[in-house]
Design an enzyme around this catalytic site. Structure first.
Site, PDB file in Angstrom:
ATOM      1  CB  CYS A   1      46.226  20.592  40.209  1.00 37.34           C
ATOM      2  SG  CYS A   1      46.876  21.376  38.705  1.00 37.34           S
TER       3      CYS A   1
ATOM      4  CD  GLU B   1      36.953  20.838  34.339  1.00 38.14           C
ATOM      5  OE1 GLU B   1      37.313  20.755  34.136  1.00 38.14           O
ATOM      6  OE2 GLU B   1      36.127  20.887  33.054  1.00 38.14           O
TER       7      GLU B   1
ATOM      8  CG  HIS C   1      42.148  23.520  34.785  1.00 37.03           C
ATOM      9  ND1 HIS C   1      42.352  22.252  35.329  1.00 37.03           N
ATOM     10  CD2 HIS C   1      41.340  23.307  34.329  1.00 37.03           C
ATOM     11  CE1 HIS C   1      41.102  21.182  35.322  1.00 37.03           C
ATOM     12  NE2 HIS C   1      40.521  22.493  34.666  1.00 37.03           N
TER      13      HIS C   1
END
Ligand code: SUG
Length: 453
Positions: A374, A176, A252
């Site tokens: 992000c 990721e 995450h």
């Protein structure tokens, strides 16, 4: 020694089809807001205001253009045929669940685009990039191919930049990107510790994982990236995410910790065996950087993990200002939550490099589980590497004005998932992207611009 390197935040520009598909199981905000109405123009403008704030503070800022959506090519790979409007009509009729997926603007969360190692950390002294394979979800696994094209276009000089293929697209190597990667150093241009967080270990399935939500990132993916990037074994650290945190919505690691230079700000429940990890980080940091790592821990009594997830406290950007102090760029939600605002007061009142907290409204992104951190991919560049990077993507007042005018012209201020079957949406989206490539002076980037050429 490359002392004058800077860290540039490359923010993903929100795409014209930003919508709430409710696509990300394990991402509480995405599921909660599924099928609500989005405002792509407001989302774009919120992202631009954040970039302008950072640029005005003197923090280097650049942009990454959105991916082409709808992703007609992926739909063709799934057997849909005909022209674009026929394909969209067929998908709407026969596989409607695919519509929001192939229209998702999820590439805006640039922290998931790739893992990047600065030239100070790599054996061949090039900046290394590996696009994340994002295999956990369909709407994200269609991103890496274009991410690779984009990064190679922006960082095209192969004497300064090394581009790798994503690691193999399968569960043992699920990756990721930089959302699970933190670099700690005493100055950007000096070698740093690269901390890789993972949720799952393919080689040891006996380890108890999260019980509700998926662990998206594997240890083996990070180990492969560390090899590809030619990192020194003394400078890399692999740490397992706390499976209970994943079950609480920490899909995450950048939802529960953030680091910058010599500061690491984290929740006590972020990692499995958190105290021994902090010892290891401190030890390796002082050996490599000849300095002390400043650890700022937030305990569960102070901020329960649910509040951290709700407010995205740790998804703040931690940046170094030109006067060498640090500033947290926090989502406005942290000011509204009494526990997180109290923690931020505490951090400011204590002796540490963080001297300022500024709040940003990125609510359109937050509703899909994407906070300030992000939205950006961090790339450390020396002056020479900066001069070899495509100039058109660097943020200036002029680019800000151009992107605002572009958004006002091409973006809708209302998008319902039911409207994704609108036959005019693909052309509308492409017209916007076509105009954007001219603004960024980046040439023909998208498939629709090069097909048949
Ligand atoms: O992968 N949300 C993204 C949010 C990514 C946040 N990135 C970082 N933490 N670095 C995800 O879960 C939601 C899309 C939707 O539901 O329409 C989404 O993909």
């Amino acid at each position: 020694m490359k002392r004058t390197a800077v860290e540039v935040n490359f923010d993903g520009i929100v795409g014209p089809t930003h919508n709430y598909g409710g696509l990300s199981y394990g991402n509480i905000a995405s599921i909660r807001h599924g099928s609500t109405v989005s405002n792509p123009r407001a989302a774009l403008f919120q992202g631009l205001e954040k970039m302008k704030l950072l640029a005005d503070l003197g923090v280097p800022q650049a942009v990454l253009p959105p991916h082409e959506r709808p992703d007609i090519e992926s739909l063709r790979r799934l057997g849909f045929r005909g022209n674009d409007s026929r394909i969209i009509a067929e998908v709407h009729k026969k596989a409607p669940f695919l519509l929001a997926r192939c229209y998702s603007s999820s590439a805006m969360w640039a922290a998931n685009a790739a893992t990047v190692s600065p030239s100070a950390d790599t054996a061949d002294t090039r900046v290394h990039f590996t696009p994340a394979n994002l295999i956990t979800q369909f709407h994200r696994c269609i991103e890496p191919a274009f991410t690779g094209i984009l990064l190679k276009t922006i960082f095209s000089d192969n004497t300064a930049f090394a581009h790798h293929e994503p690691v193999p697209a399968c569960i043992p190597f699920s990756d990721e990107g930089a959302a699970n990667h933190t670099r700690l150093c005493n100055s950007y241009g000096h070698a740093g510790i690269e901390l890789f967080a993972y949720g799952r270990r393919a080689s040891d399935q006996s380890e108890q994982g999260p019980s509700t939500y998926p662990a998206r990132h594997s240890l083996e993916a990070s180990q492969a990236i560390a090899r590809l990037h030619q990192l020194d074994p003394q400078t890399k650290v692999f740490a397992r995410q706390n499976p209970d945190a994943i079950d609480a919505g920490v899909f995450h690691n950048d939802v529960i910790s953030v680091g910058n230079e010599n500061v690491f700000f984290y929740h006590s429940l972020a990692f499995d065996r958190c105290p021994s990890l902090m010892d290891e980080l401190s030890r390796k940091f002082s050996r490599l950087c000849r300095d002390e790592l400043v650890l700022i821990e937030v305990g569960a009594q102070e901020v329960p993990i649910e509040d951290a997830v709700e407010s995205y406290l740790f998804n703040s950007q931690l940046v170094t200002l030109p006067d060498n102090t640090m500033c947290l760029i926090a989502p406005v939600e942290c000011r509204e939550n009494p526990r997180t605002s109290a923690v931020l007061e505490r951090v400011l009142s204590q002796e540490n490099p963080i001297q300022k907290v500024l709040y940003v409204d990125v609510r359109q992104s937050m509703k899909n589980g994407g906070g300030p951190a992000c939205l950006r991919l961090r790339v450390v560049l020396t002056p020479e590497e900066r001069s070899l990077t495509h100039d058109g993507v660097f943020f200036t007042d002029r680019l800000y004005e151009e992107l605002r005018a572009w958004g006002a012209r091409y973006y809708r201020d209302h998008l319902d998932v039911d409207e994704l079957s609108d036959p005019s949406l693909p052309d509308e989206s492409r017209a916007a992207l076509d105009a954007l490539t001219r603004i960024l002076k980046i040439g023909s980037l998208y498939r629709f611009q090069t097909a048949g050429a």
